[in-house]
Design a protein around this motif. Structure first.
Motif, PDB file in Angstrom:
ATOM      1  N   PRO A   1      38.281  48.295  40.809  1.00 41.86           N
ATOM      2  CA  PRO A   1      36.987  48.792  41.301  1.00 41.86           C
ATOM      3  C   PRO A   1      35.802  48.013  40.749  1.00 41.86           C
ATOM      4  CG  PRO A   1      38.403  50.628  40.708  1.00 41.86           C
ATOM      5  CD  PRO A   1      39.082  49.392  40.222  1.00 41.86           C
ATOM      6  N   CYS A   2      35.885  47.612  39.493  1.00 43.42           N
ATOM      7  CA  CYS A   2      34.810  46.808  38.907  1.00 43.42           C
ATOM      8  C   CYS A   2      34.732  45.453  39.589  1.00 43.42           C
ATOM      9  CB  CYS A   2      35.040  46.648  37.408  1.00 43.42           C
ATOM     10  SG  CYS A   2      33.750  45.688  36.590  1.00 43.42           S
ATOM     11  N   ALA A   3      35.879  44.839  39.852  1.00 43.63           N
ATOM     12  CA  ALA A   3      35.882  43.536  40.525  1.00 43.63           C
ATOM     13  C   ALA A   3      35.242  43.630  41.905  1.00 43.63           C
ATOM     14  CB  ALA A   3      37.312  43.016  40.632  1.00 43.63           C
ATOM     15  N   LEU A   4      35.570  44.698  42.647  1.00 41.18           N
ATOM     16  CA  LEU A   4      34.986  44.865  43.979  1.00 41.18           C
ATOM     17  C   LEU A   4      33.486  45.089  43.895  1.00 41.18           C
ATOM     18  CD1 LEU A   4      37.731  47.165  45.557  1.00 41.18           C
ATOM     19  CD2 LEU A   4      37.432  44.704  45.877  1.00 41.18           C
ATOM     20  N   ALA A   5      33.051  45.850  42.910  1.00 35.62           N
ATOM     21  CA  ALA A   5      31.612  46.097  42.748  1.00 35.62           C
ATOM     22  C   ALA A   5      30.871  44.821  42.385  1.00 35.62           C
ATOM     23  CB  ALA A   5      31.392  47.173  41.686  1.00 35.62           C
ATOM     24  N   ILE A   6      31.465  44.010  41.518  1.00 32.36           N
ATOM     25  CA  ILE A   6      30.847  42.737  41.159  1.00 32.36           C
ATOM     26  C   ILE A   6      30.742  41.841  42.386  1.00 32.36           C
ATOM     27  CG2 ILE A   6      31.218  40.580  39.897  1.00 32.36           C
ATOM     28  CD1 ILE A   6      32.348  42.279  37.595  1.00 32.36           C
ATOM     29  N   GLY A   7      31.823  41.785  43.178  1.00 34.09           N
ATOM     30  CA  GLY A   7      31.802  40.953  44.376  1.00 34.09           C
ATOM     31  C   GLY A   7      30.682  41.332  45.326  1.00 34.09           C
ATOM     32  N   GLN A   8      30.464  42.618  45.498  1.00 33.16           N
ATOM     33  CA  GLN A   8      29.368  43.070  46.354  1.00 33.16           C
ATOM     34  C   GLN A   8      28.015  42.740  45.738  1.00 33.16           C
ATOM     35  OE1 GLN A   8      29.337  44.456  49.340  1.00 33.16           O
ATOM     36  NE2 GLN A   8      31.524  44.758  49.665  1.00 33.16           N
ATOM     37  N   ALA A   9      27.885  42.978  44.447  1.00 31.62           N
ATOM     38  CA  ALA A   9      26.576  42.825  43.803  1.00 31.62           C
ATOM     39  C   ALA A   9      26.133  41.373  43.694  1.00 31.62           C
ATOM     40  CB  ALA A   9      26.612  43.458  42.407  1.00 31.62           C
ATOM     41  N   LEU A  10      27.098  40.453  43.631  1.00 34.35           N
ATOM     42  CA  LEU A  10      26.720  39.038  43.503  1.00 34.35           C
ATOM     43  C   LEU A  10      25.846  38.574  44.665  1.00 34.35           C
ATOM     44  CD1 LEU A  10      29.973  37.283  42.188  1.00 34.35           C
ATOM     45  CD2 LEU A  10      27.922  37.914  40.911  1.00 34.35           C
ATOM     46  N   HIS A  11      26.047  39.140  45.834  1.00 37.13           N
ATOM     47  CA  HIS A  11      25.278  38.692  46.996  1.00 37.13           C
ATOM     48  C   HIS A  11      23.826  39.155  46.945  1.00 37.13           C
ATOM     49  CE1 HIS A  11      28.752  36.914  48.910  1.00 37.13           C
ATOM     50  NE2 HIS A  11      29.449  37.996  48.617  1.00 37.13           N
ATOM     51  N   THR A  12      23.519  40.088  46.044  1.00 31.74           N
ATOM     52  CA  THR A  12      22.118  40.485  45.905  1.00 31.74           C
ATOM     53  C   THR A  12      21.302  39.422  45.180  1.00 31.74           C
ATOM     54  OG1 THR A  12      22.446  41.670  43.804  1.00 31.74           O
ATOM     55  CG2 THR A  12      22.793  42.920  45.841  1.00 31.74           C
ATOM     56  N   ILE A  13      21.970  38.474  44.520  1.00 35.58           N
ATOM     57  CA  ILE A  13      21.225  37.374  43.891  1.00 35.58           C
ATOM     58  C   ILE A  13      20.428  36.629  44.952  1.00 35.58           C
ATOM     59  CG2 ILE A  13      21.420  35.211  42.623  1.00 35.58           C
ATOM     60  CD1 ILE A  13      23.983  36.323  41.348  1.00 35.58           C
ATOM     61  N   VAL A  14      21.064  36.397  46.099  1.00 32.23           N
ATOM     62  CA  VAL A  14      20.402  35.698  47.190  1.00 32.23           C
ATOM     63  C   VAL A  14      19.436  36.619  47.935  1.00 32.23           C
ATOM     64  CG1 VAL A  14      20.760  34.479  49.368  1.00 32.23           C
ATOM     65  CG2 VAL A  14      22.332  34.096  47.459  1.00 32.23           C
TER      66      VAL A  14
END
Length: 395
Positions: free
Chosen positions: A209-222
């Motif tokens: 679950p943490c990995a999936l959350a990180i994957g989603q959140a990384l796109h907020t950098i852009v």
């Protein structure tokens, strides 16, 4: 005059060189056979000096003109990619798992073609340094050659390079002053919990679950951290975790790449990535570690040298685009442009499969255009009896 007549005369020789290189691709710094082939051709042409072993397998040849003048560097890369070829060409790769899918066999051929012409005619002052570089695709042979003193050792004052372009018409040159290709950073994220039976998640600390959350959140950098008018790409390209349907893994690994042009934006991307990983790990009660590697810097063309190269290209190619939009791919020629003024240009080879595609193949009809560009660049920048080109001061 789109192509130098003498270069057109031996266009079929260039085809033969290119097909030999294409059949025998090598990777990274391990370009021993390619370098030996290049050095042998250069000696046949009668260049003045051949220096081998730079960045392990790099080759630099010196051709002296007539009279005093500057030294201009011309660069080609030699390495291939670790992928299987699907072109079906008679000259297809003979090495499984390797192919020239980025046109470096063509780049090397074009510079060899220019070397033959310049060694024959010597219709220029000063000297030219022909740089055949390994490991553009991997470890950055350009960086290594610069760190080994390439520019000072050979007295190079400016440096130029071409890259084949399967998105451009045959013989069309495309470039732009300023940033033309992006910086590249690579990241890995290791998320560690406590594995166990998938039917008993309460006895585990699931990292998924943490990995999936990180994957989603990384796109907020852009989308939420970067200025929307600036160029940035954050791509999550790998997710590895687990070995069975009924097992919660102990660890999940994520990996990807960040592409930017602006140094401040590059810093922001790394800082935000680290903060996101740290915060999500805390929220999910797992531990996380980030490995973040800054690789090639952005490829930034110098204004005066780009203008000069465009002038030369207009006398060689079918057309010239001098305001090309920057690309998010990366190039280790960036290290050479950080060390000396110069320019990087794309040469159209006709529309076809993109580079890094298993069906890509360099178009041999483009080679005389590239060789002619290199030759005319030297003759124009370093004319006989006049020193430097009057519109450039070499700096």
């Amino acid at each position: 005059m789109p192509v130098v007549n003498r270069i057109a005369d031996y266009a079929q020789d260039m085809v033969g060189w290119r097909h030999h290189l294409h059949r025998n691709p090598e990777l990274g710094l391990d370009c021993h056979q390619t370098a030996a082939f290049v050095a042998a051709r250069l000696r046949e042409f009668g260049v003045d000096e051949v220096h081998e072993g730079l960045a392990e397998t790099g080759v630099v040849a010196i051709i002296r003109g007539q009279g005093a003048g500057p030294v201009t560097g011309l660069r080609a890369d030699m390495d291939a990619l670790p992928m299987d070829e699907e072109t079906g060409a008679d000259w297809a790769s003979e090495v499984p798992g390797r192919m020239h899918a980025c046109g470096h066999d063509g780049h090397t051929t074009m510079l060899l073609g220019a070397a033959r012409y310049l060694a024959e005619t010597r219709n220029f002052s000063g000297a030219v340094a022909l740089i055949f570089q390994p490991a553009e695709e991997t470890t950055g042979g350009g960086r290594i050659m610069v760190e080994e003193g390439l520019m000072d050792r050979f007295g190079i004052s400016e440096v130029y390079a071409l890259h084949t372009d399967p998105a451009g018409a045959l013989g069309e040159f495309r470039t732009t002053p300023g940033p033309i290709m992006a910086a590249v950073d690579d990241f890995e994220i290791f998320i560690t919990g406590k594995g166990g039976h998938a039917a008993q998640p309460h006895n585990c600390l699931d990292p998924m679950p943490c990995a999936l959350a990180i994957g989603q959140a990384l796109h907020t950098i852009v989308s939420r951290n970067a200025n929307p008018l600036q160029g940035i790409v954050v791509s999550l390209t790998q997710v590895h975790g687990g070995s069975a349907m009924n097992v919660i893994p102990e660890e999940v690994r994520l990996a990807g790449t960040v592409r930017t042009f602006d140094p401040d934006l590059r810093n922001l991307a790394e800082a935000r990535l680290r903060t996101i990983v740290e915060g999500q790990a805390l929220a999910y009660g797992v531990t996380a570690r980030v490995s973040y590697e800054r690789s090639y810097p952005p490829t930034v063309n110098h204004v005066d040298q780009t203008g000069f190269a465009v002038d030369v290209a207009r006398g060689v190619g079918g057309s010239v685009v001098d305001d090309l939009s920057p690309e998010m791919g990366a190039e280790d020629f960036s290290y050479m442009l950080n060390a000396r003024p110069g320019a990087f240009l794309f040469l159209g080879q006709g529309i076809g499969p993109s580079v890094h595609h298993p069906k890509f193949d360099f178009n041999d009809e483009a080679a005389p255009f590239g060789a002619s560009f290199f030759a005319r660049l030297i003759e124009t920048r370093q004319p006989l009896g006049h020193g430097l080109h009057p519109s450039r001061d070499g700096g």
